[in-house]
Scaffold this motif. Structure first.
Motif, PDB file in Angstrom:
ATOM      1  N   GLY A  73       0.653  -1.336  -0.161  1.00  0.00           N
ATOM      2  CA  GLY A  73       0.109  -0.028  -0.019  1.00  0.00           C
ATOM      3  C   GLY A  73       0.833   1.071   0.174  1.00  0.00           C
ATOM      4  O   GLY A  73       2.250   1.218  -0.138  1.00  0.00           O
ATOM      5  N   ILE A  74       0.199   2.497   0.067  1.00  0.00           N
ATOM      6  CA  ILE A  74       0.796   3.606   0.030  1.00  0.00           C
ATOM      7  C   ILE A  74       0.563   4.205   1.446  1.00  0.00           C
ATOM      8  O   ILE A  74      -0.684   4.330   2.097  1.00  0.00           O
ATOM      9  CB  ILE A  74       0.317   4.658  -1.006  1.00  0.00           C
ATOM     10  N   ILE A  75       1.713   4.778   2.152  1.00  0.00           N
ATOM     11  CA  ILE A  75       1.710   5.487   3.333  1.00  0.00           C
ATOM     12  C   ILE A  75       0.791   6.678   3.117  1.00  0.00           C
ATOM     13  O   ILE A  75       1.153   7.528   2.333  1.00  0.00           O
ATOM     14  CB  ILE A  75       2.857   5.709   4.264  1.00  0.00           C
ATOM     15  N   THR A  76      -0.097   6.958   4.118  1.00  0.00           N
ATOM     16  CA  THR A  76      -0.791   8.049   4.225  1.00  0.00           C
ATOM     17  C   THR A  76      -0.600   9.133   5.258  1.00  0.00           C
ATOM     18  O   THR A  76      -0.640  10.183   5.210  1.00  0.00           O
ATOM     19  CB  THR A  76      -2.434   7.950   4.179  1.00  0.00           C
ATOM     20  N   LYS A  77       0.130   8.395   6.313  1.00  0.00           N
ATOM     21  CA  LYS A  77       0.054   9.048   7.581  1.00  0.00           C
ATOM     22  C   LYS A  77       1.303   8.531   8.329  1.00  0.00           C
ATOM     23  O   LYS A  77       1.294   7.212   8.595  1.00  0.00           O
ATOM     24  CB  LYS A  77      -1.156   9.235   8.351  1.00  0.00           C
ATOM     25  N   VAL A  78       2.168   9.287   8.928  1.00  0.00           N
ATOM     26  CA  VAL A  78       3.349   8.627   9.708  1.00  0.00           C
ATOM     27  C   VAL A  78       3.322   9.375  11.057  1.00  0.00           C
ATOM     28  O   VAL A  78       3.124  10.680  11.013  1.00  0.00           O
ATOM     29  CB  VAL A  78       4.658   8.981   9.088  1.00  0.00           C
ATOM     30  N   ASP A  79       3.181   8.497  12.010  1.00  0.00           N
ATOM     31  CA  ASP A  79       3.117   8.973  13.452  1.00  0.00           C
ATOM     32  C   ASP A  79       4.614   8.703  14.119  1.00  0.00           C
ATOM     33  O   ASP A  79       5.405   8.021  13.387  1.00  0.00           O
ATOM     34  CB  ASP A  79       2.154   8.407  14.368  1.00  0.00           C
ATOM     35  N   GLU A  80       4.750   8.837  15.290  1.00  0.00           N
ATOM     36  CA  GLU A  80       6.291   8.504  16.085  1.00  0.00           C
ATOM     37  C   GLU A  80       6.468   6.907  15.711  1.00  0.00           C
ATOM     38  O   GLU A  80       7.459   6.319  15.697  1.00  0.00           O
ATOM     39  CB  GLU A  80       6.122   8.942  17.315  1.00  0.00           C
ATOM     40  N   ASN A  81       5.398   6.147  16.087  1.00  0.00           N
ATOM     41  CA  ASN A  81       5.268   4.618  16.445  1.00  0.00           C
ATOM     42  C   ASN A  81       4.548   3.822  15.236  1.00  0.00           C
ATOM     43  O   ASN A  81       4.471   2.687  15.142  1.00  0.00           O
ATOM     44  CB  ASN A  81       5.070   4.316  17.510  1.00  0.00           C
ATOM     45  N   SER A  82       3.768   4.780  14.387  1.00  0.00           N
ATOM     46  CA  SER A  82       2.897   3.928  13.629  1.00  0.00           C
ATOM     47  C   SER A  82       2.613   4.699  12.336  1.00  0.00           C
ATOM     48  O   SER A  82       3.175   5.690  12.048  1.00  0.00           O
ATOM     49  CB  SER A  82       1.419   3.868  14.267  1.00  0.00           C
ATOM     50  N   VAL A  83       2.082   3.852  11.391  1.00  0.00           N
ATOM     51  CA  VAL A  83       1.529   4.211   9.869  1.00  0.00           C
ATOM     52  C   VAL A  83       0.432   4.014   9.466  1.00  0.00           C
ATOM     53  O   VAL A  83      -0.184   3.121   9.940  1.00  0.00           O
ATOM     54  CB  VAL A  83       2.836   3.894   8.944  1.00  0.00           C
ATOM     55  N   ASN A  84      -0.104   4.827   8.766  1.00  0.00           N
ATOM     56  CA  ASN A  84      -1.570   4.550   8.035  1.00  0.00           C
ATOM     57  C   ASN A  84      -1.161   4.170   6.515  1.00  0.00           C
ATOM     58  O   ASN A  84      -0.542   4.855   6.054  1.00  0.00           O
ATOM     59  CB  ASN A  84      -2.364   5.743   8.193  1.00  0.00           C
ATOM     60  N   VAL A  85      -1.775   3.183   6.181  1.00  0.00           N
ATOM     61  CA  VAL A  85      -1.387   2.478   4.821  1.00  0.00           C
ATOM     62  C   VAL A  85      -2.719   2.466   3.950  1.00  0.00           C
ATOM     63  O   VAL A  85      -3.463   1.692   4.536  1.00  0.00           O
ATOM     64  CB  VAL A  85      -0.726   1.202   4.858  1.00  0.00           C
ATOM     65  N   LYS A  86      -2.770   3.024   2.802  1.00  0.00           N
ATOM     66  CA  LYS A  86      -3.886   2.938   2.104  1.00  0.00           C
ATOM     67  C   LYS A  86      -3.847   1.541   1.119  1.00  0.00           C
ATOM     68  O   LYS A  86      -2.926   1.569   0.507  1.00  0.00           O
ATOM     69  CB  LYS A  86      -4.144   4.230   0.941  1.00  0.00           C
ATOM     70  N   VAL A  87      -4.665   0.605   1.338  1.00  0.00           N
ATOM     71  CA  VAL A  87      -4.496  -0.459   0.544  1.00  0.00           C
ATOM     72  C   VAL A  87      -5.606  -0.621  -0.484  1.00  0.00           C
ATOM     73  O   VAL A  87      -5.397  -1.318  -1.472  1.00  0.00           O
ATOM     74  CB  VAL A  87      -4.507  -1.793   1.622  1.00  0.00           C
ATOM     75  N   ALA A  88      -6.650   0.117  -0.498  1.00  0.00           N
ATOM     76  CA  ALA A  88      -7.709   0.158  -1.267  1.00  0.00           C
ATOM     77  C   ALA A  88      -8.446   1.470  -1.477  1.00  0.00           C
ATOM     78  O   ALA A  88      -8.142   2.228  -0.488  1.00  0.00           O
ATOM     79  CB  ALA A  88      -8.531  -1.122  -1.525  1.00  0.00           C
TER      80      ALA A  88
END
Length: 114
Positions: A73-88
């Motif tokens: 997927g594509i990373i949409t948000k990056v935090d200190e310890n986590s990421v949000n990934v767009k998969v669809a």
């Protein structure tokens, strides 16, 4: 002199003559095993860990990644310890940063609308 005394006497006299070389050989073998263990296991693993830490530090928004479970997927948000990934389309998953396995070249993840 009985059998046990004779065996003990023979063992004691034989150990005195060859003991020094035998200990040196044993220490040399132990040292060799430690070197083999270091170069085959410890060094490559620490190198790989260092590369993964550099990868985690360098990821940012818009990067295309593969997660540890094989999800791309594509990373949409990056935090200190986590990421949000767009998969669809309209689907984002939340992961720990450590779950990022690798980054992909731009354009690898296509047709997220599909």
């Amino acid at each position: 002199m009985n059998f046990l005394e004779a065996t003990a006497y023979a063992a004691a006299s034989g150990a005195g003559g060859e003991g020094g070389g035998n200990i040196f050989f044993t220490l040399l073998m132990i040292g060799g095993f430690i070197l083999i263990f270091y170069f085959l296991l410890i060094r490559p693993q620490s190198k790989q860990r260092k590369q993964h830490q550099e990868l985690i530090a360098a990821i940012g928004r818009g990067d295309e990644v593969v997660m540890a479970g094989g999800i791309m997927g594509i990373i949409t948000k990056v935090d200190e310890n986590s990421v949000n990934v767009k998969v669809a389309k309209n689907t984002e998953l939340h992961f720990q940063k450590q779950a990022v396995q690798a980054t992909l070249p731009k354009g690898t993840v296509q047709n997220l609308n599909g």
